[in-house]
Design an enzyme around this catalytic site. Structure first.
Site, PDB file in Angstrom:
ATOM      1  CG  ASP A  19      -2.078   1.151   1.328  1.00 13.89           C
ATOM      2  OD1 ASP A  19      -3.401   0.072   0.717  1.00 13.89           O
ATOM      3  OD2 ASP A  19      -1.696   2.152   0.965  1.00 13.89           O
ATOM      4  CB  ILE A  20       0.976   4.361  -2.368  1.00 14.55           C
ATOM      5  CG1 ILE A  20       2.000   5.400  -2.414  1.00 14.55           C
ATOM      6  CG2 ILE A  20      -0.088   4.923  -2.352  1.00 14.55           C
ATOM      7  CD1 ILE A  20       1.623   5.175  -4.023  1.00 14.55           C
ATOM      8  N   GLY A  46     -16.071   3.300   4.246  1.00 15.98           N
ATOM      9  CA  GLY A  46     -14.232   3.819   3.833  1.00 15.98           C
ATOM     10  C   GLY A  46     -13.357   3.152   2.669  1.00 15.98           C
ATOM     11  CD  GLN A  47     -15.072  -0.045  -2.485  1.00 17.23           C
ATOM     12  OE1 GLN A  47     -15.974  -0.482  -2.151  1.00 17.23           O
ATOM     13  NE2 GLN A  47     -14.246  -0.815  -3.937  1.00 17.23           N
ATOM     14  CG  HIS A  52      -8.183  -2.637  -1.834  1.00 13.70           C
ATOM     15  ND1 HIS A  52      -9.601  -1.853  -3.104  1.00 13.70           N
ATOM     16  CD2 HIS A  52      -8.106  -2.423  -0.992  1.00 13.70           C
ATOM     17  CE1 HIS A  52      -9.734  -1.391  -2.671  1.00 13.70           C
ATOM     18  NE2 HIS A  52      -9.574  -1.126  -1.345  1.00 13.70           N
ATOM     19  CG  LEU A  53      -8.543  -9.447   2.119  1.00 18.86           C
ATOM     20  CD1 LEU A  53      -9.526  -8.850   2.155  1.00 18.86           C
ATOM     21  CD2 LEU A  53      -7.870 -10.717   2.185  1.00 18.86           C
ATOM     22  CG  HIS A  54      -7.105  -2.757   3.803  1.00 21.71           C
ATOM     23  ND1 HIS A  54      -5.815  -1.505   3.616  1.00 21.71           N
ATOM     24  CD2 HIS A  54      -7.724  -2.913   2.427  1.00 21.71           C
ATOM     25  CE1 HIS A  54      -6.489  -0.581   1.971  1.00 21.71           C
ATOM     26  NE2 HIS A  54      -7.439  -1.490   2.257  1.00 21.71           N
ATOM     27  CG  ASN A  91     -12.141  -0.314   4.218  1.00 20.32           C
ATOM     28  OD1 ASN A  91     -12.138  -0.853   5.496  1.00 20.32           O
ATOM     29  ND2 ASN A  91     -10.589   0.361   3.999  1.00 20.32           N
TER      30      ASN A  91
HETATM   31  P1  AMP Z   1      -9.707   0.961   0.299  1.00 19.79           P
HETATM   32  O1  AMP Z   1      -9.711   3.359   1.344  1.00 19.79           O
HETATM   33  O2  AMP Z   1      -9.991   0.299   0.991  1.00 19.79           O
HETATM   34  O3  AMP Z   1     -10.299   1.982  -0.922  1.00 19.79           O
HETATM   35  O4  AMP Z   1      -7.700   1.114  -0.164  1.00 19.79           O
HETATM   36  C1  AMP Z   1      -7.157   1.725  -0.928  1.00 19.79           C
HETATM   37  C2  AMP Z   1      -6.470   1.606  -0.540  1.00 19.79           C
HETATM   38  O5  AMP Z   1      -4.900   1.792  -1.805  1.00 19.79           O
HETATM   39  C3  AMP Z   1      -5.293   2.463   0.355  1.00 19.79           C
HETATM   40  O6  AMP Z   1      -4.921   1.882   1.083  1.00 19.79           O
HETATM   41  C4  AMP Z   1      -4.313   3.525  -0.663  1.00 19.79           C
HETATM   42  O7  AMP Z   1      -3.649   4.219   0.304  1.00 19.79           O
HETATM   43  C5  AMP Z   1      -3.375   2.503  -1.319  1.00 19.79           C
HETATM   44  N1  AMP Z   1      -3.448   3.144  -2.822  1.00 19.79           N
HETATM   45  C6  AMP Z   1      -3.933   4.309  -3.515  1.00 19.79           C
HETATM   46  N2  AMP Z   1      -2.663   4.581  -4.553  1.00 19.79           N
HETATM   47  C7  AMP Z   1      -2.392   3.783  -4.675  1.00 19.79           C
HETATM   48  C8  AMP Z   1      -1.003   3.281  -5.374  1.00 19.79           C
HETATM   49  N3  AMP Z   1      -1.340   3.873  -6.484  1.00 19.79           N
HETATM   50  N4  AMP Z   1      -0.545   2.306  -5.066  1.00 19.79           N
HETATM   51  C9  AMP Z   1      -0.608   1.298  -4.029  1.00 19.79           C
HETATM   52  N5  AMP Z   1      -1.327   1.220  -3.240  1.00 19.79           N
HETATM   53  C10 AMP Z   1      -2.268   2.326  -3.483  1.00 19.79           C
END
Ligand code: AMP
Ligand code: ZN
Length: 113
Positions: free
Chosen positions: A29-30, A92-93, A99-101, A86
């Site tokens: 995750d970024i 909070g999506q 995607h799975l965190h 999410n």
């Molecule tokens: P969500 O809020 O559950 O939709 O999670 C989206 C996640 O994607 C967040 O934790 C962001 O930090 C992550 N994210 C957004 N852009 C990127 C990217 N280019 N590379 C890696 N993670 C990302």
């Protein structure tokens, strides 16, 4: 398709994959929220959990298998970790490709915010 995670899955955005097979892939995750914060996504575009169907539900299992494999490889399977997804605004999506965190490397709190 302008989906960010589809672009990552198609390698149109340079990303180090931590895990990949024919169904799913994983990358950092970024904006990490834990010492280890990995995202696991299906290669196939599914906007949110609400869009999952009987034909695609196996991908959740594939994502969970990837998560436990990574937790083992990265050394926090025994100490513990959290996986979560999410869904939509209240969940909070922010990226509309499921995607799975996978969060590890510290003690998690409950209830979540
Ligand atoms: P969500 O809020 O559950 O939709 O999670 C989206 C996640 O994607 C967040 O934790 C962001 O930090 C992550 N994210 C957004 N852009 C990127 C990217 N280019 N590379 C890696 N993670 C990302
Ligand atoms: Zn997508």
């Amino acid at each position: 398709m302008s989906c960010l995670f589809c672009k990552i899955a198609r390698a149109e955005i340079e990303t180090d994959y931590l895990y990949e097979n024919e169904h799913v892939l994983a990358f950092h995750d970024i904006h990490p929220q834990a010492p280890q914060h990995i995202l696991i996504i299906p290669r196939r575009h599914i906007a949110s959990l609400n869009d999952l169907g009987p034909d695609t539900s196996y991908l959740i299992g594939e994502m969970a298998l990837a998560a436990k494999t990574l937790a083992g490889e990265m050394g926090f399977a025994e100490s513990g970790y959290r996986i979560l997804m999410n869904c939509n605004d209240d969940g909070g999506q922010t990226v509309y490709h499921i995607h799975l965190h996978l969060l590890g490397g510290r003690r998690m709190h409950w209830p979540p915010g």
